[in-house]
Design an enzyme around this catalytic site. Structure first.
Site, short mmCIF file in Angstrom:
data_model
loop_
_atom_site.label_atom_id
_atom_site.label_comp_id
_atom_site.label_asym_id
_atom_site.label_seq_id
_atom_site.Cartn_x
_atom_site.Cartn_y
_atom_site.Cartn_z
N GLU A 144 -6.92 -7.53 -0.53
CA GLU A 144 -7.41 -7.59 0.85
C GLU A 144 -8.88 -7.22 0.84
OE1 GLU A 144 -5.06 -5.14 3.46
OE2 GLU A 144 -3.17 -5.84 2.64
N GLU B 111 0.80 -1.23 0.00
CA GLU B 111 0.00 0.00 0.00
C GLU B 111 0.83 1.28 0.00
OE1 GLU B 111 -2.82 -0.21 3.21
OE2 GLU B 111 -4.18 -1.48 2.08
#
Ligand code: GAL
Length: 634
Positions: free
Chosen positions: A315, A144
């Protein structure tokens, strides 16, 4: 294309004795993928140079033996504590000049060459060791980029890299001073070494300076990611991805994506509804346990574009998260709905975060597929249900949508740099247009600002696009229908100056933006068709056709042939009706979907999602709360 499920797993968090039971339970639930390793640096290299990869060998072997495919993450988002002793100046520095310290994650500056070298070293070791593993079937770089506000660093390393970047770009001080307009406020520089980072100035820094700093910062992310991808490719032919986040606009995902094989993103619908969406309290209450009906889909369509057709959810939220101001539980059925929605938008895989809830550390309040005591949490059954459903579902790809929406990271930087109105936010603007299109039941593709071919679409939309590139300008005639530019389109040059001729300067459209105004909440400008402009209004001088005017007679929507310009930011309902009208002109059929109902056509099927908490009857079919209805379309 086969579609599959997976999960994020941290073998280093659990006793080795339970790995094989975990792996067997994952396989039993119908999962295919398991992502591991992305935060494990302190266990791979407890002290500098002391490599302990044996446990990872064993974890991969155990997971592989259960038939699972591994996504191996590079651990560069969590440098271990000893790294700071080797590189005390590797931390990013915030805009107030404070170092962002050790003790959580993402504590590094993208410009620190010493840390970059350490990353190249650990990635090389991992790629050498696992590049030909039969079980490692994909790679993830870092974790991320940009999460926790980590793109912009005001460190010494960033300052010197920025000066080099500027010297490369401008070659001479004269060129830089002219491009930035530094005669204003006596800001002229005599050498690149005099240029600082644009923080801690007395008042607003020069917007051209800020824009270049934002471009530079994004380029640093691209270079950091590219360095890892190049190493992995030397040793492995498995695809490489990065897990992007929701509503992160500080780096250019199109540019990072060009170096990767698959785009993936981390989808936390309830967290996002709570903490990164402008919406009324009524809307947030109505979708408290379902998430916003368009926010996930927007990112699915965006990342399908960034991945050039190949994308995953890396995710997926499985239950309450830990990081939003409030963390409700999803409505029963929503984990299944979110998963099917991703597949309807063309995802190849959906992985849940995480396998077992951790009883320690920062995320102990974050649900998993298992509770901390290893009993199933509610999401496990929903995941297993999707796995069963997938075995009966035909394979499918994702056909081009009806409409293309341009999404441009530089525009996000431009309007953050000089918003002019506190409510003018580029993501918010694009998302409002996206939502309106979804209400009309349309399938949307999100495309980059330098798209070369618009022939797949009958409607192309570009609100707020700060500069119209030569490439996109050249591509406009290839669109098979209407092109609609929105407020602030082409309103600045690349050097962040007002262009001459005045904007929007669109092919064939005689129009000049003579004046702009931003409006505070509650203020609006009425339109003659009903509805209003909010947030942003432009006064246009034009000889073009004017299908919609403001009540004071000023042009609101103008057009010449296929080219349209919308000179303001309509409220949501008005925007939907304006776009409906343009679709009708182009012969594009639209629907009028209730707020909780959304659809996506894909692979000969229409997927209908009820994001509401009550049963809804639509076109004669009853769809349960959190229900998914799949129909064949002719
Ligand atoms: C993501 C992150 C994961 C985990 C998760 C919790 O942003 O990639 O490591 O922190 O959030 O929701």
């Amino acid at each position: 294309m086969t579609r599959s499920l997976g999960v994020c797993y941290y073998p280093e968090h659990w006793p080795e004795e339970i790995w094989s039971q975990d792996a067997a339970r994952m396989a039993e639930a119908g999962l295919t993928w398991v992502r591991i390793g992305e935060f494990a640096w302190s266990r791979l290299e407890p002290t500098p140079g002391q490599l302990e990869f044996d446990w990872l060998d064993r974890a991969i072997a155990v997971l592989g033996a259960a038939g699972l495919k591994v996504v191996l993450g590079t651990p560069t988002a969590t440098p271990p504590r000893w790294m700071l002793d080797r590189h005390p100046d590797m931390l990013a520095v915030d805009a107030q000049g404070h170092p962002r310290k050790f003790g959580s994650r993402r504590h590094y500056c993208f410009s620190h060459t010493g840390y970059l070298g350490e990353c190249q070293r650990i990635v090389t070791l991992l790629a050498e060791r696992y590049g030909s593993s039969p079980h490692v079937a994909a790679w993830q770089t870092d974790n991320e980029y940009g999460c926790h506000d980590t793109i912009h660093s005001y460190s010494d390393a960033a300052r010197s890299a920025f000066r080099d970047w500027l010297a490369q770009k401008y070659q001479s001080m004269d060129a830089l001073n002219r491009a930035w307009g530094n005669v204003f406020w006596s800001m002229e520089y005599a050498s690149f070494d005099q240029i600082d980072l644009p923080n801690l100035t007395v008042t607003e820094p020069n917007p051209a300076h800020v824009m270049d700093f934002r471009r530079f910062s994004s380029d640093q992310v691209v270079a950091f990611n590219r360095a890892q991808a190049r190493i992995i490719r030397r040793y492995s032919s498995a695809p490489i991805t990065h897990n992007y986040m929701g509503r992160i606009t500080e780096f250019d995902h199109w540019a990072v994506g060009a170096d990767l094989d698959i785009a993936s993103w981390d989808s936390y619908p309830l967290g996002f509804l709570s903490d990164r969406l402008e919406a009324s309290a009524t809307h947030k209450a109505a979708f408290l346990r379902q998430g916003d009906p368009d926010f996930q889909a927007f990112h699915h369509d965006l990342y399908r574009g960034v991945g050039r057709g190949r994308w995953w959810v890396m995710e997926q939220q499985p239950g309450p998260v830990n990081w939003a101001p409030y963390n409700p539980a999803p409505l029963p059925g929503m984990v299944r709905l979110w998963t099917w929605e991703a597949f309807a938008h063309g995802a190849e895989a959906v992985c849940y975060f995480r396998w077992r809830q951790a009883p320690f550390g920062q995320e102990q309040m974050h649900a998993g597929l298992l509770r901390p005591d290893s009993a199933p949490a509610p999401a496990l059954a929903e995941a297993a249900q999707v796995a069963r459903e997938l075995t009966d579902a035909p394979e499918q790809g994702c056909a081009p949508g009806d409409v293309a929406l341009v999404f441009d990271y530089e525009s996000a930087w431009a309007w953050t740099t000089q918003p002019q109105g506190a409510d003018f936010d580029y993501f918010r603007l694009c998302f409002a247009w996206y939502r309106a299109l979804r209400r009309l039941g349309l399938n949307i593709d999100i495309i980059p600002p330098d798209a070369e071919d618009l022939s797949p679409w009958r409607l192309v939309l570009a609100p707020g696009l700060f500069t119209l590139s030569d490439r996109l300008r050249a591509a406009l005639p290839s669109c098979r229908g209407a092109v609609v530019f929105g407020p602030r389109a082409n309103a600045r040059t690349r050097d962040f100056a007002i262009p001459d001729p005045l904007p929007p300067d669109l092919p064939g459209l005689d129009a000049k933006v003579a004046r702009v105004q931003s409006l505070p909440p509650g203020a609006s400008e009425m339109l003659d068709t009903g509805g209003s402009f909010v947030h942003w209004v432009e006064d246009i001088e034009t000889t073009a056709e004017t299908p919609i005017r403001r009540q004071d007679g000023s042009p609101a929507l103008i057009r010449h042939d296929a080219m349209h310009y919308l000179a303001g930011w309509p409220d949501d309902a008005t925007l939907t009706e304006i776009l409906r009208g343009i679709c009708a002109d182009q012969g594009i059929a639209t629907l009028d979907l209730p707020p909780q109902l959304r659809l996506r056509d894909s692979g000969g099927r229409r997927y209908i999602f009820n994001h509401g908490d009550e049963t809804i009857v639509w076109q004669g079919r009853s769809i349960a709360p959190a229900g998914v209805d799949i129909r064949a379309i002719d």
